[in-house]
Scaffold this motif. Structure first.
Motif, PDB file in Angstrom:
ATOM      1  N   LEU A  45      -2.072 -19.794   8.855  1.00 28.71           N
ATOM      2  CA  LEU A  45      -2.952 -19.688   7.684  1.00 28.71           C
ATOM      3  C   LEU A  45      -3.809 -18.432   7.759  1.00 28.71           C
ATOM      4  O   LEU A  45      -3.937 -17.697   6.772  1.00 28.71           O
ATOM      5  N   ASN A  46      -4.383 -18.168   8.913  1.00 25.57           N
ATOM      6  CA  ASN A  46      -5.222 -16.974   9.073  1.00 25.57           C
ATOM      7  C   ASN A  46      -4.417 -15.698   8.878  1.00 25.57           C
ATOM      8  O   ASN A  46      -4.870 -14.760   8.216  1.00 25.57           O
ATOM      9  N   GLU A  47      -3.222 -15.670   9.450  1.00 21.77           N
ATOM     10  CA  GLU A  47      -2.386 -14.477   9.324  1.00 21.77           C
ATOM     11  C   GLU A  47      -1.999 -14.225   7.869  1.00 21.77           C
ATOM     12  O   GLU A  47      -2.079 -13.100   7.376  1.00 21.77           O
ATOM     13  N   MET A  48      -1.599 -15.287   7.165  1.00 20.66           N
ATOM     14  CA  MET A  48      -1.211 -15.125   5.768  1.00 20.66           C
ATOM     15  C   MET A  48      -2.398 -14.676   4.921  1.00 20.66           C
ATOM     16  O   MET A  48      -2.263 -13.796   4.064  1.00 20.66           O
ATOM     17  N   PHE A  49      -3.556 -15.257   5.172  1.00 15.61           N
ATOM     18  CA  PHE A  49      -4.749 -14.872   4.418  1.00 15.61           C
ATOM     19  C   PHE A  49      -5.002 -13.368   4.557  1.00 15.61           C
ATOM     20  O   PHE A  49      -5.253 -12.682   3.566  1.00 15.61           O
ATOM     21  N   HIS A  50      -4.907 -12.871   5.768  1.00 15.69           N
ATOM     22  CA  HIS A  50      -5.222 -11.459   5.982  1.00 15.69           C
ATOM     23  C   HIS A  50      -4.129 -10.518   5.484  1.00 15.69           C
ATOM     24  O   HIS A  50      -4.422  -9.383   5.109  1.00 15.69           O
ATOM     25  N   LEU A  51      -2.906 -11.003   5.414  1.00 15.44           N
ATOM     26  CA  LEU A  51      -1.847 -10.199   4.799  1.00 15.44           C
ATOM     27  C   LEU A  51      -2.057 -10.096   3.287  1.00 15.44           C
ATOM     28  O   LEU A  51      -1.746  -9.069   2.680  1.00 15.44           O
ATOM     29  N   LYS A  53      -5.083 -10.459   1.779  1.00 16.41           N
ATOM     30  CA  LYS A  53      -6.406  -9.902   1.492  1.00 16.41           C
ATOM     31  C   LYS A  53      -6.295  -8.422   1.112  1.00 16.41           C
ATOM     32  O   LYS A  53      -5.696  -7.631   1.824  1.00 16.41           O
ATOM     33  N   LYS A  54      -6.838  -8.090  -0.046  1.00 14.46           N
ATOM     34  CA  LYS A  54      -6.858  -6.723  -0.574  1.00 14.46           C
ATOM     35  C   LYS A  54      -5.458  -6.108  -0.690  1.00 14.46           C
ATOM     36  O   LYS A  54      -5.291  -4.901  -0.629  1.00 14.46           O
ATOM     37  N   TYR A  55      -4.464  -6.969  -0.873  1.00 17.55           N
ATOM     38  CA  TYR A  55      -3.090  -6.495  -1.046  1.00 17.55           C
ATOM     39  C   TYR A  55      -3.008  -5.503  -2.201  1.00 17.55           C
ATOM     40  O   TYR A  55      -2.355  -4.472  -2.106  1.00 17.55           O
ATOM     41  N   ASP A  56      -3.690  -5.823  -3.297  1.00 16.95           N
ATOM     42  CA  ASP A  56      -3.654  -4.992  -4.497  1.00 16.95           C
ATOM     43  C   ASP A  56      -4.214  -3.593  -4.261  1.00 16.95           C
ATOM     44  O   ASP A  56      -3.851  -2.650  -4.965  1.00 16.95           O
ATOM     45  N   LEU A  57      -5.057  -3.429  -3.262  1.00 21.46           N
ATOM     46  CA  LEU A  57      -5.672  -2.129  -2.986  1.00 21.46           C
ATOM     47  C   LEU A  57      -4.913  -1.324  -1.934  1.00 21.46           C
ATOM     48  O   LEU A  57      -5.283  -0.188  -1.649  1.00 21.46           O
ATOM     49  N   SER A  58      -3.868  -1.901  -1.392  1.00 18.74           N
ATOM     50  CA  SER A  58      -3.090  -1.246  -0.338  1.00 18.74           C
ATOM     51  C   SER A  58      -2.215  -0.138  -0.898  1.00 18.74           C
ATOM     52  O   SER A  58      -1.770  -0.194  -2.052  1.00 18.74           O
ATOM     53  N   SER A  59      -1.945   0.837  -0.050  1.00 16.24           N
ATOM     54  CA  SER A  59      -1.020   1.907  -0.423  1.00 16.24           C
ATOM     55  C   SER A  59       0.400   1.349  -0.507  1.00 16.24           C
ATOM     56  O   SER A  59       0.671   0.235  -0.030  1.00 16.24           O
ATOM     57  N   LYS A  60       1.290   2.105  -1.086  1.00 16.42           N
ATOM     58  CA  LYS A  60       2.690   1.678  -1.205  1.00 16.42           C
ATOM     59  C   LYS A  60       3.283   1.388   0.174  1.00 16.42           C
ATOM     60  O   LYS A  60       3.946   0.376   0.363  1.00 16.42           O
ATOM     61  N   ARG A  66       3.291  -4.941   4.724  1.00 20.39           N
ATOM     62  CA  ARG A  66       2.797  -6.306   4.525  1.00 20.39           C
ATOM     63  C   ARG A  66       3.892  -7.207   3.988  1.00 20.39           C
ATOM     64  O   ARG A  66       4.003  -8.365   4.382  1.00 20.39           O
ATOM     65  N   ASN A  67       4.701  -6.694   3.043  1.00 17.20           N
ATOM     66  CA  ASN A  67       5.797  -7.492   2.482  1.00 17.20           C
ATOM     67  C   ASN A  67       6.724  -7.987   3.586  1.00 17.20           C
ATOM     68  O   ASN A  67       7.154  -9.146   3.563  1.00 17.20           O
ATOM     69  N   GLN A  68       7.049  -7.104   4.518  1.00 15.97           N
ATOM     70  CA  GLN A  68       7.924  -7.508   5.616  1.00 15.97           C
ATOM     71  C   GLN A  68       7.278  -8.607   6.461  1.00 15.97           C
ATOM     72  O   GLN A  68       7.937  -9.583   6.828  1.00 15.97           O
ATOM     73  N   GLN A  69       6.004  -8.463   6.731  1.00 17.60           N
ATOM     74  CA  GLN A  69       5.302  -9.469   7.530  1.00 17.60           C
ATOM     75  C   GLN A  69       5.174 -10.783   6.765  1.00 17.60           C
ATOM     76  O   GLN A  69       5.341 -11.871   7.350  1.00 17.60           O
ATOM     77  N   ILE A  70       4.888 -10.704   5.483  1.00 17.16           N
ATOM     78  CA  ILE A  70       4.786 -11.907   4.652  1.00 17.16           C
ATOM     79  C   ILE A  70       6.127 -12.615   4.600  1.00 17.16           C
ATOM     80  O   ILE A  70       6.210 -13.842   4.781  1.00 17.16           O
ATOM     81  N   LEU A  71       7.203 -11.862   4.368  1.00 20.42           N
ATOM     82  CA  LEU A  71       8.530 -12.470   4.300  1.00 20.42           C
ATOM     83  C   LEU A  71       8.923 -13.116   5.631  1.00 20.42           C
ATOM     84  O   LEU A  71       9.546 -14.177   5.640  1.00 20.42           O
ATOM     85  N   THR A  72       8.544 -12.492   6.724  1.00 15.89           N
ATOM     86  CA  THR A  72       8.820 -13.076   8.038  1.00 15.89           C
ATOM     87  C   THR A  72       8.127 -14.428   8.157  1.00 15.89           C
ATOM     88  O   THR A  72       8.746 -15.406   8.588  1.00 15.89           O
TER      89      THR A  72
END
Length: 77
Positions: A45-51, A53-60, A66-72
């Motif tokens: 839960l903590n890991e997903m929250f931080h992935l 968090k501020k996703y919309d402000l991240s660079s490409k 992050r997408n790779q980590q989220i998908l994992t």
């Protein structure tokens, strides 16, 4: 990701996902639906929250990473 000492609840992660959903790839939606239908460890839960968090402000490049980590996380649930 920064290390945070706070534990995030299932509800916290769901709210964060809902606030970032429009910025995430569409193919992740069914996987997130499955994710939220299950119980998860505090670490997950903590890991997903931080992935999310501020996703919309991240660079490409950061989003791709992050997408790779989220998908994992989503594919191992």
């Amino acid at each position: 990701m920064s290390n945070c000492q706070l534990d995030h609840s299932h509800e916290d992660v769901l709210k964060k996902y809902q606030s970032q959903k429009e910025f995430l790839p569409n193919e992740m939606v069914p996987l997130f639906n499955q994710f939220f239908a299950k119980e998860h460890t505090q670490l997950v839960l903590n890991e997903m929250f931080h992935l999310l968090k501020k996703y919309d402000l991240s660079s490409k490049d950061e989003k791709e990473q992050r997408n790779q980590q989220i998908l994992t996380l989503l594919n191992n649930m």
